[in-house]
Design an enzyme around this catalytic site. Structure first.
Site, PDB file in Angstrom:
ATOM      1  N   GLY A 195       0.836  -1.207   0.000  1.00 53.01           N
ATOM      2  CA  GLY A 195       0.000   0.000   0.000  1.00 53.01           C
ATOM      3  C   GLY A 195       0.860   1.241   0.000  1.00 53.01           C
ATOM      4  N   ASN A 196       0.250   2.389   0.254  1.00 50.58           N
ATOM      5  CA  ASN A 196       1.010   3.641   0.358  1.00 50.58           C
ATOM      6  C   ASN A 196       0.404   4.532   1.428  1.00 50.58           C
ATOM      7  OD1 ASN A 196      -0.990   5.483  -0.959  1.00 50.58           O
ATOM      8  ND2 ASN A 196      -0.640   4.065  -2.665  1.00 50.58           N
ATOM      9  N   ARG A 197       1.031   5.692   1.641  1.00 52.22           N
ATOM     10  CA  ARG A 197       0.672   6.549   2.771  1.00 52.22           C
ATOM     11  C   ARG A 197      -0.506   7.471   2.518  1.00 52.22           C
ATOM     12  NH1 ARG A 197       4.772   6.552   6.496  1.00 52.22           N
ATOM     13  NH2 ARG A 197       6.788   5.899   5.688  1.00 52.22           N
ATOM     14  N   SER A 198      -1.134   7.405   1.363  1.00 53.23           N
ATOM     15  CA  SER A 198      -2.213   8.353   1.058  1.00 53.23           C
ATOM     16  C   SER A 198      -3.321   8.290   2.115  1.00 53.23           C
ATOM     17  CB  SER A 198      -2.799   8.019  -0.307  1.00 53.23           C
ATOM     18  OG  SER A 198      -3.959   8.781  -0.512  1.00 53.23           O
TER      19      SER A 198
END
Ligand code: CTP
Length: 402
Positions: A215-218
């Protein structure tokens, strides 16, 4: 930046009345949001409010005098206690205690907040905060009904844990929401009525096995703010979102997805009858090539699994032939403007919002530069994402008209 300002608040006078509730400290954030959006904010405090938070806090933030008492000599030019109420273009009371609602409903004038409100002809926005039982008392409900019937906008309260530890109705609404309401007051025009807008938000999750993902930090905050701003201007909004901790804005058609492939399918469906797409999602560019059917277990030999990645679809690029206004984002760590300009062209966008990936993703505030297909560039100052969202929607309104 054009003269209208990012959120419609630029150059406007906002009177902010703060009353004696523990929630008073939260309103510091509202003052900040309004100031960052370019408004002149005059803070008025009751004596009770000054027991919870000092006038100095607001004076420092707004760079203006804070009004706490009607009993002071003022110069003729200032028109004394009447001036603040008269120049206000929006009069906000937050938190509005049961006591203040009663005073406003009955026209009392014994503190700077209710006195100035009485002298003001600006739209009134009230954000009540109090104990659950007080809120439900018929006296309070009648006062609220009176104020509402006179045209006041009542925002909240919300349900949730209260200062007393009790869970119920009475919490002050989040300041971002109140800010959105105030921005809305300055936009009587419903410029996006009849328009269909698709907004994507949040990050995607690409599964590795049944329990793990890439995933990512958004946080989704930017896209949710854009969706809320578009709804406030009358658009029919579909919000396609990866998992976030945010509640979908009221009034959107909400589509929750997990993976880039799901986001692509949902976005393709949603754009069929849309006028514009704002692609603020942080879409994964790579995903595990194989999703294990069972949880990947550690093995006694200490071996480490090798993860082979493959490309995900580029959603925007795949919509190149869909002739609607497309706005993209470019989150970069290096060569910001060059990369953004290249993405703008490659993905067939009308506008791209370029920002520093490290400073922006997951943060509350954002700096941004807008780049347009016609070669124009507009640099924006640092501001809250809610204010930036208003700014993006202002530009979208112009692009849709052109
Ligand atoms: N985007 C997309 N589909 C992807 C990746 C990105 O539609 N698979 C969109 C994003 O939502 C954003 C724009 O394309 O509006 C640019 O995204 P960004 O991550 O900055 O760039 P990428 O195209 O992924 O390029 P790179 O990762 O090489 O910088």
């Amino acid at each position: 930046m054009d003269g209208a300002g990012p959120s419609g608040l630029s150059g406007k006078h906002v009177a902010l009345g703060v009353t004696g509730s523990i929630a008073a400290y939260k309103v510091v954030e509202l003052a900040r949001l309004c100031v960052t959006a370019g408004a002149t904010v005059d803070v008025l405090m009751t004596e009770g409010a000054t027991r919870f938070i000092t006038p100095l806090t607001f004076a420092t933030l707004t760079q203006r005098r804070v009004w706490t008492t009607p009993y002071e000599p003022w110069s003729e030019a200032e028109e004394g206690h009447i001036a603040v109420g008269r120049r206000a273009e929006c009069f906000v009371v937050a938190p509005a205690t049961a006591d203040m609602l009663a005073k406003l409903a009955h026209g009392l004038a014994d503190d700077m907040v209710c006195l100035s409100a009485l002298a003001s002809s600006a739209p009134l926005v009230l954000a009540p905060a109090m104990n659950h039982y007080m809120w439900l008392h018929p006296a309070v409900q009648e006062n609220v009904a009176t104020l509402r019937a006179r045209g006041a906008r009542i925002v909240g309260p919300d349900a949730g844990p209260l200062a007393s530890g009790f869970v119920g109705m009475g919490r002050l609404v989040p300041m971002e929401r109140l800010f959105g309401e105030i921005a809305g007051m300055f936009r009587q025009r419903r410029e996006l009525a009849g328009r269909r807008i698709v907004v994507t938000a949040g990050g995607t999750r690409e599964p590795l096995d049944p329990v793990r993902y890439l995933g990512n930090r958004s946080s989704g905050r930017m896209g949710y703010a854009i969706a809320a701003a578009a709804v406030a201007r009358g658009a029919a909004v579909t919000l396609v979102s990866g998992p976030t901790a945010l509640a979908p804005p009221v009034g959107v058609t909400f589509v929750r997805i997990e993976t880039a492939a799901e986001m692509e399918a949902a976005t393709r469906r949603a754009v069929v009858d849309a006028d514009a797409l704002v692609m603020s999602a942080a879409v994964a560019d790579f995903r595990p090539a194989h999703r294990a059917a069972h949880k990947i277990k550690k093995t006694p030999d200490g071996a480490v699994p090798e993860i082979v990645l493959e490309r995900t679809p580029d959603i925007l690029a795949g919509l190149r032939d869909v002739r609607i206004i497309k706005v993209g984002f470019a989150a970069e760590t290096d060569d910001l403007l060059q990369n953004a300009r290249q993405k703008l062209a490659a993905k067939g966008l009308a506008m791209i919002v370029a920002n520093d990936a490290v400073a922006t993703i997951g943060a509350r505030d954002s700096t941004a530069t807008f780049l347009y297909a016609d070669g124009r560039t507009e640099e924006q100052p640092e501001m809250a994402k809610e204010a930036l969202a208003e700014c993006i929607i202002d530009r979208l309104v112009t692009l849709l008209k052109a």
